[in-house]
Design a protein around this motif. Structure first.
Motif, mmCIF file in Angstrom:
data_model
loop_
_atom_site.group_PDB
_atom_site.id
_atom_site.type_symbol
_atom_site.label_atom_id
_atom_site.label_comp_id
_atom_site.label_asym_id
_atom_site.label_seq_id
_atom_site.Cartn_x
_atom_site.Cartn_y
_atom_site.Cartn_z
ATOM 1 N N SER A 84 0.966 -1.081 0.053
ATOM 2 C CA SER A 84 0.217 0.093 -0.023
ATOM 3 C C SER A 84 0.808 1.045 0.004
ATOM 4 O O SER A 84 2.117 1.145 0.732
ATOM 5 C CB SER A 84 -0.748 -0.066 1.187
ATOM 6 O OG SER A 84 -1.790 -1.123 1.304
ATOM 7 N N SER B 223 -1.423 5.453 -6.402
ATOM 8 C CA SER B 223 -1.895 5.025 -5.223
ATOM 9 C C SER B 223 -2.334 3.547 -5.072
ATOM 10 O O SER B 223 -2.723 2.902 -6.210
ATOM 11 C CB SER B 223 -3.254 5.924 -4.777
ATOM 12 O OG SER B 223 -3.610 5.478 -3.660
ATOM 13 N N ALA C 15 -6.773 5.520 -4.906
ATOM 14 C CA ALA C 15 -7.238 6.540 -4.101
ATOM 15 C C ALA C 15 -8.753 7.103 -4.462
ATOM 16 O O ALA C 15 -9.181 6.927 -5.715
ATOM 17 C CB ALA C 15 -6.388 7.949 -3.957
ATOM 18 N N GLN C 16 -9.316 7.636 -3.273
ATOM 19 C CA GLN C 16 -10.851 8.035 -3.624
ATOM 20 C C GLN C 16 -10.405 9.561 -3.837
ATOM 21 O O GLN C 16 -9.928 10.294 -3.046
ATOM 22 C CB GLN C 16 -11.550 8.027 -2.171
ATOM 23 C CG GLN C 16 -11.808 6.594 -1.626
ATOM 24 C CD GLN C 16 -12.524 6.672 -0.160
ATOM 25 O OE1 GLN C 16 -12.789 7.552 0.503
ATOM 26 N NE2 GLN C 16 -12.639 5.333 0.301
ATOM 27 N N THR D 158 -17.430 12.988 -7.326
ATOM 28 C CA THR D 158 -16.302 12.391 -7.047
ATOM 29 C C THR D 158 -15.869 11.735 -8.301
ATOM 30 O O THR D 158 -16.399 11.735 -9.157
ATOM 31 C CB THR D 158 -16.957 11.438 -5.863
ATOM 32 O OG1 THR D 158 -17.976 10.672 -6.356
ATOM 33 C CG2 THR D 158 -17.226 11.790 -4.369
ATOM 34 N N PHE E 178 -7.366 10.576 -1.284
ATOM 35 C CA PHE E 178 -7.355 10.028 0.128
ATOM 36 C C PHE E 178 -7.227 8.402 -0.184
ATOM 37 O O PHE E 178 -8.013 7.939 -0.757
ATOM 38 C CB PHE E 178 -8.573 10.360 0.910
ATOM 39 C CG PHE E 178 -8.476 9.558 2.221
ATOM 40 C CD1 PHE E 178 -7.579 10.119 3.260
ATOM 41 C CD2 PHE E 178 -9.389 8.656 2.511
ATOM 42 C CE1 PHE E 178 -7.592 9.367 4.410
ATOM 43 C CE2 PHE E 178 -9.431 8.017 3.743
ATOM 44 C CZ PHE E 178 -8.484 8.228 4.738
ATOM 45 N N ASN E 179 -6.250 7.793 0.531
ATOM 46 C CA ASN E 179 -6.046 6.307 0.413
ATOM 47 C C ASN E 179 -6.394 5.984 2.025
ATOM 48 O O ASN E 179 -5.668 6.230 2.953
ATOM 49 C CB ASN E 179 -4.618 6.097 0.239
ATOM 50 C CG ASN E 179 -4.307 4.553 0.113
ATOM 51 O OD1 ASN E 179 -5.089 3.750 0.941
ATOM 52 N ND2 ASN E 179 -3.345 4.098 -0.552
ATOM 53 N N ASN E 180 -7.558 5.251 1.839
ATOM 54 C CA ASN E 180 -7.957 4.532 3.401
ATOM 55 C C ASN E 180 -7.302 3.437 3.860
ATOM 56 O O ASN E 180 -7.347 3.245 5.144
ATOM 57 C CB ASN E 180 -9.513 4.349 3.274
ATOM 58 C CG ASN E 180 -9.748 3.222 2.191
ATOM 59 O OD1 ASN E 180 -8.753 2.725 1.602
ATOM 60 N ND2 ASN E 180 -11.082 2.729 2.136
ATOM 61 N N HIS E 181 -6.148 3.103 3.320
ATOM 62 C CA HIS E 181 -5.200 2.150 3.830
ATOM 63 C C HIS E 181 -4.109 2.632 4.362
ATOM 64 O O HIS E 181 -3.520 2.382 5.556
ATOM 65 C CB HIS E 181 -5.007 0.853 2.643
ATOM 66 C CG HIS E 181 -5.824 -0.154 2.268
ATOM 67 N ND1 HIS E 181 -5.528 -1.441 2.087
ATOM 68 C CD2 HIS E 181 -7.148 -0.135 2.203
ATOM 69 C CE1 HIS E 181 -6.500 -2.170 1.808
ATOM 70 N NE2 HIS E 181 -7.667 -1.428 1.966
ATOM 71 N N THR E 182 -3.372 3.579 3.709
ATOM 72 C CA THR E 182 -2.405 4.369 4.210
ATOM 73 C C THR E 182 -2.738 5.313 5.145
ATOM 74 O O THR E 182 -1.994 6.020 5.823
ATOM 75 C CB THR E 182 -1.494 4.910 3.060
ATOM 76 O OG1 THR E 182 -2.013 5.773 2.242
ATOM 77 C CG2 THR E 182 -0.919 3.738 2.095
ATOM 78 N N ASN E 183 -4.047 5.944 4.954
ATOM 79 C CA ASN E 183 -4.362 7.278 5.843
ATOM 80 C C ASN E 183 -3.865 8.489 5.479
ATOM 81 O O ASN E 183 -3.557 9.194 6.318
ATOM 82 C CB ASN E 183 -4.464 6.657 7.292
ATOM 83 C CG ASN E 183 -5.379 5.842 7.814
ATOM 84 O OD1 ASN E 183 -6.588 5.804 7.363
ATOM 85 N ND2 ASN E 183 -4.962 5.173 8.594
ATOM 86 N N ASN F 239 -3.178 11.459 2.480
ATOM 87 C CA ASN F 239 -4.145 12.181 1.516
ATOM 88 C C ASN F 239 -3.212 13.414 0.501
ATOM 89 O O ASN F 239 -2.062 13.739 1.335
ATOM 90 C CB ASN F 239 -5.169 13.184 2.138
ATOM 91 C CG ASN F 239 -4.622 13.912 3.130
ATOM 92 O OD1 ASN F 239 -4.145 15.151 2.910
ATOM 93 N ND2 ASN F 239 -4.797 13.619 4.552
#
Length: 342
Positions: free
Chosen positions: A215, A247, A251-252, A265, A287-292, A294
């Protein structure tokens, strides 16, 4: 008198031949060396010699003896060792690692002694990898992979990342005789596939691949408008903004205008028939919710009227209208307007 000379000459030649053979002019040549467990190996004399009697031994341990067409094989080699009584060659069937060593042939008729070494190796089998884990966070973890085999003597170990050989560096360590690969602070470029290639002089084997999930990001963002680098557009244009980020996992993406999040989005933001009040900074937020982690990128878009639109066009073309009408009138006269007289 002549016959006596011939007899003396024959004795001298025989002595010379025996001396020649005894002086190690005869060599022993293995058919395979090294050999794999289970192979058949023949130890031949070079040049070939007709030995009426002799013996073969492995080091100091006797294997067999022969006299004329009779041969005796010791029990440990019964059914596996045989000598060619015409050439003195020894054939060993189904060799094992215990058959490695120095083989000595001796004969007294004619006189000779010669030897050769052979090595019997166990083939490589069942190369496997064991990793400490397969999911990592970039720069935060170290990967350890151990390579093992079920069997194989004198193995050498080679590591591959894809088709490239892995070599030691500041981050890459090869230890325990190259059986263990350690990658310190893994990066996105350490995903693999990693394989272990094991070989010896008679065989080789390669493990199944191991891949890592790493990640990382988001970073290295890019934002383009209509596929261009320009940021200035005319009123009424249609704009398509494309945002990207490196990412893993993806990434979101969220869009913002003048610092305010908009209800869009994903990688695309479309604007249609834009107006001047839509000028300003457009931002893409990742934003990457695995690495937290942004990241964001901003492009300042300018939307202005065309210099040849609206009242400006009238201002340019207004003074020309009377002149165009006059020219049209002159060319409509019967003589083509070529001259004008009062």
């Amino acid at each position: 008198m002549e016959k006596k000379s011939e007899g003396t000459l024959a004795i001298i030649l025989l002595a010379l031949i025996q001396g020649f053979l005894a002086s190690n002019a005869v060599e022993v040549q293995p058919s395979i060396n090294p050999a794999a467990v289970g192979d058949t190996v023949t130890l031949s004399l070079s040049p070939p010699a007709a030995l009426k009697s002799g013996s073969w031994a492995l080091g100091e341990s006797l294997i067999l003896t022969w006299l004329g067409d009779q041969q005796a094989v010791i029990p440990s080699h019964s059914g596996r060792a045989v000598v060619n009584i015409l050439t003195g060659a020894l054939t060993l069937n189904s060799v094992t690692m215990a058959d490695s060593g120095v083989y000595v042939v001796q004969s007294s008729d004619p006189q000779l002694r010669a030897n050769a070494s052979i090595t019997v190796l166990d083939p490589i089998s069942n190369v496997t990898l064991q990793a400490n884990q397969t999911d990592f966070m970039e720069f935060n973890s170290s990967a350890v992979i151990a390579c093992s085999i079920s069997s194989g003597s004198s193995p050498s170990f080679l590591w591959l990342n894809g088709s490239s050989e892995v070599t030691a560096s500041d981050r890459v360590q090869l230890t325990d005789g190259n059986t263990t690969l350690t990658i310190v602070n893994v990066t996105r470029y350490d995903q693999g596939p990693f394989r272990c290639h094991v070989f010896n002089a008679v065989s080789n084997g390669t493990s199944d691949p191991v891949n890592f999930t790493i990640s990382y990001g988001p970073d290295n963002m890019a934002l383009t408008v209509n596929g261009q680098n320009t940021t200035s557009f005319s009123v009424g244009s249609n704009l398509t903004m494309l945002c990207s980020a490196q990412s893993s996992p993806p990434a979101q993406l969220q869009w913002a205008f003048r610092g305010e999040v908009v209800n869009t989005t994903g990688p695309l933001l479309g604007l249609y028939s834009v107006t001047e009040d839509q000028s300003g900074p457009y931002s893409c937020l990742a934003f990457n919710n695995h690495t937290n982690m942004n990241s964001n990128i901003t492009s300042h878009i300018t939307i202005a009227k065309s210099p040849f639109s609206g009242t400006e066009q009238q201002a340019v073309h207004g003074p020309l209208l009377p002149l165009l009408l006059l020219v049209g009138f002159l060319f409509s006269l019967p003589d083509g307007g070529g001259s004008f007289s009062p």
